[in-house]
Design a protein around this motif. Structure first.
Motif, short mmCIF file in Angstrom:
data_model
loop_
_atom_site.label_atom_id
_atom_site.label_comp_id
_atom_site.label_asym_id
_atom_site.label_seq_id
_atom_site.Cartn_x
_atom_site.Cartn_y
_atom_site.Cartn_z
N LYS A 1 -14.75 2.11 3.78
CA LYS A 1 -14.02 1.93 2.52
C LYS A 1 -12.53 1.70 2.75
CE LYS A 1 -13.23 3.94 -2.03
NZ LYS A 1 -13.47 5.07 -2.95
N VAL A 2 -11.99 0.75 1.98
CA VAL A 2 -10.56 0.45 1.98
C VAL A 2 -10.04 0.66 0.56
CG1 VAL A 2 -8.85 -1.39 2.26
CG2 VAL A 2 -10.76 -1.23 3.85
N SER A 3 -8.87 1.28 0.43
CA SER A 3 -8.28 1.49 -0.89
C SER A 3 -6.77 1.59 -0.76
CB SER A 3 -8.84 2.77 -1.52
OG SER A 3 -8.49 3.89 -0.74
N GLY A 4 -6.11 1.57 -1.90
CA GLY A 4 -4.66 1.68 -1.88
C GLY A 4 -4.05 1.30 -3.21
N SER A 5 -2.76 1.03 -3.18
CA SER A 5 -2.03 0.65 -4.39
C SER A 5 -0.78 -0.12 -4.01
CB SER A 5 -1.66 1.89 -5.21
OG SER A 5 -0.75 2.70 -4.49
N THR B 1 7.84 -2.68 -4.20
CA THR B 1 8.63 -1.46 -4.13
C THR B 1 7.82 -0.32 -3.53
OG1 THR B 1 7.98 -0.90 -6.40
CG2 THR B 1 10.05 -2.11 -6.11
N ASP B 2 6.51 -0.48 -3.52
CA ASP B 2 5.64 0.53 -2.94
C ASP B 2 4.33 -0.15 -2.52
OD1 ASP B 2 4.91 3.11 -2.15
OD2 ASP B 2 3.89 3.53 -4.04
N PHE B 3 3.75 0.33 -1.42
CA PHE B 3 2.49 -0.24 -0.95
C PHE B 3 1.77 0.81 -0.11
CE2 PHE B 3 -0.07 -2.26 2.34
CZ PHE B 3 -0.91 -3.04 1.57
N ILE B 4 0.49 0.98 -0.36
CA ILE B 4 -0.33 1.90 0.43
C ILE B 4 -1.65 1.21 0.76
CG2 ILE B 4 -1.53 4.13 0.49
CD1 ILE B 4 0.49 5.13 -1.60
N TYR B 5 -2.03 1.25 2.02
CA TYR B 5 -3.31 0.74 2.49
C TYR B 5 -4.00 1.87 3.23
CZ TYR B 5 -6.59 -1.88 5.52
OH TYR B 5 -7.70 -2.34 6.18
N THR B 6 -5.20 2.23 2.80
CA THR B 6 -5.94 3.33 3.42
C THR B 6 -7.33 2.83 3.81
OG1 THR B 6 -4.79 4.93 2.02
CG2 THR B 6 -6.80 5.68 3.10
N ILE B 7 -7.73 3.14 5.04
CA ILE B 7 -9.09 2.81 5.46
C ILE B 7 -9.75 4.07 5.99
CG2 ILE B 7 -8.35 2.05 7.77
CD1 ILE B 7 -10.66 -0.05 7.57
N GLN B 8 -10.92 4.38 5.43
CA GLN B 8 -11.70 5.54 5.86
C GLN B 8 -12.70 5.04 6.90
OE1 GLN B 8 -13.09 6.73 2.00
NE2 GLN B 8 -11.38 8.13 1.69
N ALA B 9 -12.34 5.24 8.16
CA ALA B 9 -13.12 4.66 9.25
C ALA B 9 -14.37 5.47 9.56
CB ALA B 9 -12.26 4.55 10.50
N SER B 10 -15.34 4.79 10.15
CA SER B 10 -16.61 5.42 10.54
C SER B 10 -16.42 6.49 11.59
CB SER B 10 -17.58 4.37 11.06
OG SER B 10 -18.02 3.54 10.02
N GLY C 1 -14.47 8.84 11.48
CA GLY C 1 -14.02 10.07 10.85
C GLY C 1 -12.53 10.12 10.56
N ASN C 2 -11.80 9.16 11.06
CA ASN C 2 -10.35 9.12 10.83
C ASN C 2 -10.03 8.34 9.56
OD1 ASN C 2 -9.38 10.54 13.16
ND2 ASN C 2 -9.99 8.77 14.38
N THR C 3 -8.89 8.69 8.97
CA THR C 3 -8.35 7.94 7.84
C THR C 3 -7.03 7.33 8.28
OG1 THR C 3 -9.38 9.43 6.23
CG2 THR C 3 -7.54 8.08 5.45
N TYR C 4 -6.94 6.02 8.22
CA TYR C 4 -5.73 5.31 8.65
C TYR C 4 -4.96 4.85 7.42
CZ TYR C 4 -8.30 5.33 13.03
OH TYR C 4 -9.00 5.73 14.15
N VAL C 5 -3.67 5.11 7.41
CA VAL C 5 -2.82 4.78 6.26
C VAL C 5 -1.62 3.97 6.73
CG1 VAL C 5 -1.46 5.70 4.36
CG2 VAL C 5 -3.50 6.93 5.11
N GLU C 6 -1.38 2.87 6.02
CA GLU C 6 -0.18 2.06 6.26
C GLU C 6 0.62 2.00 4.96
OE1 GLU C 6 0.56 1.16 9.19
OE2 GLU C 6 -1.36 1.12 10.25
N THR C 7 1.93 2.13 5.05
CA THR C 7 2.82 2.06 3.89
C THR C 7 4.01 1.18 4.24
OG1 THR C 7 4.18 3.96 4.51
CG2 THR C 7 2.17 4.42 3.22
N LEU C 8 4.84 0.89 3.25
CA LEU C 8 6.05 0.12 3.54
C LEU C 8 6.99 0.93 4.44
CD1 LEU C 8 6.95 -1.54 0.11
CD2 LEU C 8 5.88 -2.61 2.10
N ASP C 9 7.03 2.24 4.25
CA ASP C 9 7.92 3.08 5.06
C ASP C 9 7.43 3.26 6.48
OD1 ASP C 9 9.83 3.51 3.07
OD2 ASP C 9 8.70 5.18 2.22
N ASN C 10 6.13 3.17 6.69
CA ASN C 10 5.58 3.33 8.03
C ASN C 10 4.40 2.38 8.20
OD1 ASN C 10 4.84 4.17 10.56
ND2 ASN C 10 4.23 6.23 9.94
N PHE C 11 4.74 1.13 8.47
CA PHE C 11 3.72 0.11 8.67
C PHE C 11 3.66 -0.19 10.16
CE2 PHE C 11 2.27 -4.36 8.85
CZ PHE C 11 1.05 -4.19 8.22
#
Length: 198
Positions: free
Chosen positions: A69-73, A92-101, A103-113
């Motif tokens: 699953k991939v989600s964000g805003s 002004t804001d961006f979040i990308y989240t992937i719930q990997a198989s 077991g980890n959740t990876y998150v990318e944002t504008l502040d830490n891409f």
């Protein structure tokens, strides 16, 4: 002029001037810029790895598999346009989240891409997103969307997901504080000037 008369004059001027400032400021709020926020979600549909190209359906790419699953805003101000792309606003804001198989959740944002601060834009006409462009430091990846697909590319590997925009939040007005304060300042200045001349 007695003190009471002078006080009444100042009070009435202040009330009338403040009411005028509030009416003018309130009437102009409809034309102000707005912050738009949208949520999105999807599922991984394809995995690409450099020269190997499209990976087989049972492949694992850095812990990610098909169906994860991939989600964000993302958010943008419709008045802050990008100087690099036509009809595009700066995110002004961006979040990308992937719930990997794995077991980890990876998150990318504008502040830490991918470990650094990144820029992003959204095309106002198509809603396509691009993150990681025109950044002050080199970034070895990017996120972009097109035709219902979301592409997360890192060092010649790409995770492709479906890309569905969910119901976004209502636009939030961005108050024009400077013009409102200017109206109040002008009103108060006229009050004090009148009281000094009386």
């Amino acid at each position: 002029m007695t003190f009471i008369t002078k006080f009444r004059s100042i009070f009435h001027t202040a009330v009338a001037g403040t009411a005028t400032a509030i009416v003018i400021a309130g009437g102009s709020s409809a034309a102000q810029a707005a912050i738009f926020t949208y949520n999105y979600e999807g599922y991984v549909t394809e995995l690409y790895a450099g020269s190997a190209g499209l990976l087989p359906p049972d492949s694992d790419l850095r812990g990610v598999k098909l169906g994860d699953k991939v989600s964000g805003s993302y958010s943008y101000d419709d008045e802050v346009l990008s100087p690099f792309e036509a009809n595009s606003a700066v995110l002004t804001d961006f979040i990308y989240t992937i719930q990997a198989s794995d077991g980890n959740t990876y998150v990318e944002t504008l502040d830490n891409f991918l470990g650094v601060r990144a820029n992003g834009i959204v095309n106002i006409d198509t809603s396509d997103i691009t993150v990681g462009i025109n950044s002050p430091v080199p970034i070895y990846g990017a996120i972009s969307s097109s035709e219902g697909n979301l592409f997360y590319t890192v060092r010649n590997t790409t995770i492709v997901s479906t890309f569905e925009i969910l119901v976004g939040s209502a636009p939030k007005s961005v108050p024009e504080y400077s013009s409102t304060l200017a109206l109040v300042a002008v009103t108060l200045a006229s009050v004090f000037l009148r009281s000094r001349s009386a």
